[in-house]
Design an enzyme around this catalytic site. Structure first.
Site, PDB file in Angstrom:
ATOM      1  N   GLU A 132      12.951 -10.703  39.182  1.00 31.42           N
ATOM      2  CA  GLU A 132      12.181 -10.269  38.576  1.00 31.42           C
ATOM      3  C   GLU A 132      11.984  -9.700  39.608  1.00 31.42           C
ATOM      4  O   GLU A 132      10.499  -9.225  39.054  1.00 31.42           O
ATOM      5  CB  GLU A 132      11.645 -11.332  37.430  1.00 31.42           C
ATOM      6  CG  GLU A 132      11.780 -11.289  36.431  1.00 31.42           C
ATOM      7  CD  GLU A 132      11.095 -12.830  35.774  1.00 31.42           C
ATOM      8  OE1 GLU A 132       9.952 -12.596  35.863  1.00 31.42           O
ATOM      9  OE2 GLU A 132      12.341 -12.863  34.780  1.00 31.42           O
ATOM     10  N   ASN A 173      18.239 -11.870  39.660  1.00 28.99           N
ATOM     11  CA  ASN A 173      18.011 -11.992  38.816  1.00 28.99           C
ATOM     12  C   ASN A 173      17.409 -11.354  38.071  1.00 28.99           C
ATOM     13  O   ASN A 173      16.071 -11.336  38.721  1.00 28.99           O
ATOM     14  CB  ASN A 173      18.286 -13.520  38.620  1.00 28.99           C
ATOM     15  CG  ASN A 173      18.274 -13.846  37.391  1.00 28.99           C
ATOM     16  OD1 ASN A 173      19.056 -14.158  36.836  1.00 28.99           O
ATOM     17  ND2 ASN A 173      17.887 -15.084  36.921  1.00 28.99           N
ATOM     18  N   HIS A 209      17.378 -12.768  28.339  1.00 32.73           N
ATOM     19  CA  HIS A 209      16.507 -13.118  26.910  1.00 32.73           C
ATOM     20  C   HIS A 209      16.491 -12.126  25.354  1.00 32.73           C
ATOM     21  O   HIS A 209      16.153 -11.328  25.609  1.00 32.73           O
ATOM     22  CB  HIS A 209      14.923 -13.312  27.527  1.00 32.73           C
ATOM     23  CG  HIS A 209      15.291 -13.935  28.077  1.00 32.73           C
ATOM     24  ND1 HIS A 209      15.508 -15.838  28.167  1.00 32.73           N
ATOM     25  CD2 HIS A 209      15.009 -13.991  29.913  1.00 32.73           C
ATOM     26  CE1 HIS A 209      15.545 -16.453  29.380  1.00 32.73           C
ATOM     27  NE2 HIS A 209      15.173 -16.040  29.989  1.00 32.73           N
ATOM     28  N   GLU A 239      20.646 -16.501  31.932  1.00 33.09           N
ATOM     29  CA  GLU A 239      19.531 -17.644  30.903  1.00 33.09           C
ATOM     30  C   GLU A 239      19.673 -16.856  29.324  1.00 33.09           C
ATOM     31  O   GLU A 239      18.265 -16.880  28.781  1.00 33.09           O
ATOM     32  CB  GLU A 239      17.852 -16.942  31.209  1.00 33.09           C
ATOM     33  CG  GLU A 239      18.076 -17.524  32.580  1.00 33.09           C
ATOM     34  CD  GLU A 239      16.402 -16.842  34.080  1.00 33.09           C
ATOM     35  OE1 GLU A 239      15.687 -16.351  32.681  1.00 33.09           O
ATOM     36  OE2 GLU A 239      16.414 -17.009  34.804  1.00 33.09           O
ATOM     37  N   ASP A 241      19.577 -16.467  25.322  1.00 29.84           N
ATOM     38  CA  ASP A 241      19.116 -16.907  24.359  1.00 29.84           C
ATOM     39  C   ASP A 241      18.495 -15.635  23.345  1.00 29.84           C
ATOM     40  O   ASP A 241      19.096 -14.737  23.916  1.00 29.84           O
ATOM     41  CB  ASP A 241      17.501 -17.898  24.743  1.00 29.84           C
ATOM     42  CG  ASP A 241      16.527 -17.292  25.250  1.00 29.84           C
ATOM     43  OD1 ASP A 241      16.121 -16.379  25.218  1.00 29.84           O
ATOM     44  OD2 ASP A 241      15.864 -18.240  25.952  1.00 29.84           O
TER      45      ASP A 241
END
Ligand code: XIL
Length: 319
Positions: A132, A173, A209, A239, A241
């Site tokens: 990030e 990432n 996400h 990651e 979701d």
């Protein structure tokens, strides 16, 4: 038997996996689901390998939490994605407010990477080296690393990582990089920057996400992944979701199933997309409700560890 990981491998991928962490492992039903390698061929520690867990004070390293997850992966025969070495968040105060000058912060960062990667050498098949580093507009995020060292903190971190564990795949990432746009372009520029410095980067992780109904389409995700692959890196969904307002309506669940299928389908379609990790597998241990108020129900298993059949089958059949 059948399962999410079995289908991913049958589609030519390396794994389908899940995040997890120590606090959840005392739940035996949870642990047995996580350890079912038909579904999960890979795990990622959600928190235990972050800087605040590993080096809470300068030069004092604490590996017990990370080791628990690493040993579980070995016991289960699962791959381990290690997360994460250099990140502005979950960073102890002694780093973020330490007032270090450029040379000292470089040495603090190199020492952290070297110590942690040496401890886990040969055990992590992927490392999220930098996490990030970007703002939404694709510029560099203000962080102690960027503000003190400049953009060079990124290639320096990757060069250090490569020197410690040359066999681990080294990843950048980030989130909101799953679709073409300024932030994705910024991440592509990070890949180029690392290579311009003569350092190695192997992969780019898309956190993914997502929000139900505004998940990027399969074709948008494919063309975005291909833009990275063209730069000479592999990609992974790290990651995943897909959150909704809670309680989830039946139409939201139907849309989530489509959004999951689009995302899995994108990874399937891109040969250099090596695998997919969901950010834990049950809503019981999802980070979403704690961070996005009123939202949740983002994962394929519900709060009671029951499979959501529609979503599970959508993932299964998208492989
Ligand atoms: C989250 C964890 O799941 C939470 O338990 C923790 O409180 C905050 O961090 N991007 C990342 C992950 O790279 O490390 C974050 O994990 C979620 C967002």
């Amino acid at each position: 038997t059948d399962g999410l990981n079995i289908r991913a491998v049958a589609a030519g991928k390396q794994y389908f996996g899940s995040a997890t962490d120590n606090g959840e492992l005392s739940n035996s039903a949870y642990l047995s689901g996580l350890s079912n390698t038909a579904d999960f061929g890979q795990i990622t520690p959600g928190n235990s390998m972050k800087w605040d867990s590993i080096e809470p004070s300068r030069g004092s390293f604490s590996y017990s939490g990370g080791d628990t997850i690493q040993q579980l992966a070995v016991k289960n025969g699962q791959k381990l994605r290690c997360h994460t070495l250099v990140w502005h968040s979950q960073l102890p105060n002694w780093v973020s407010n330490g007032g270090f000058d450029n040379a000292t912060l470089i040495s603090v960062m190199k020492n952290h990477i070297t110590n942690e990667m040496t401890h886990y050498k040969g055990k992590c098949f992927h490392w999220d080296v930098v996490n990030e580093a970007l703002n939404e507009d694709g510029t560099f995020r203000s962080s102690v690393f960027y503000n003190t060292i400049g953009p060079a903190f990124i290639p320096i971190a990757f060069a250090t990582a490569a020197s410690v564990d040359p066999d681990a795949k080294l990843y950048y990432n980030d989130y909101n990089t799953e679709n073409a746009g300024s932030k994705s372009t910024g991440a592509q520029n990070i890949v180029k920057l690392i290579k311009q410095y003569g350092a190695k980067i192997d992969g780019v992780g898309f956190q993914s996400h997502f929000i139900v109904g505004s998940t990027p389409s399969q074709s948008a995700q494919v063309s975005n992944m291909n833009a990275f692959v063209s730069l000479g890196v592999e990609v992974a969904i790290t990651e995943l979701d897909i959150r909704t307002n809670t309680p989830a309506t039946s139409s939201a669940v139907a849309q989530q199933a489509k959004d999951y299928a689009a995302t899995i389908g994108a990874c399937k379609a891109v040969a250099k997309c090596v695998g997919v990790t969901i950010w834990d597998y049950t809503d019981k241990y999802s980070w979403i409700p704690g961070v996005f108020s009123g939202q949740g129900s983002a994962l394929p298993w519900d709060d009671n560890l029951n499979k959501k059949t529609d979503i599970y089958n959508a993932i299964l059949n998208a492989w």
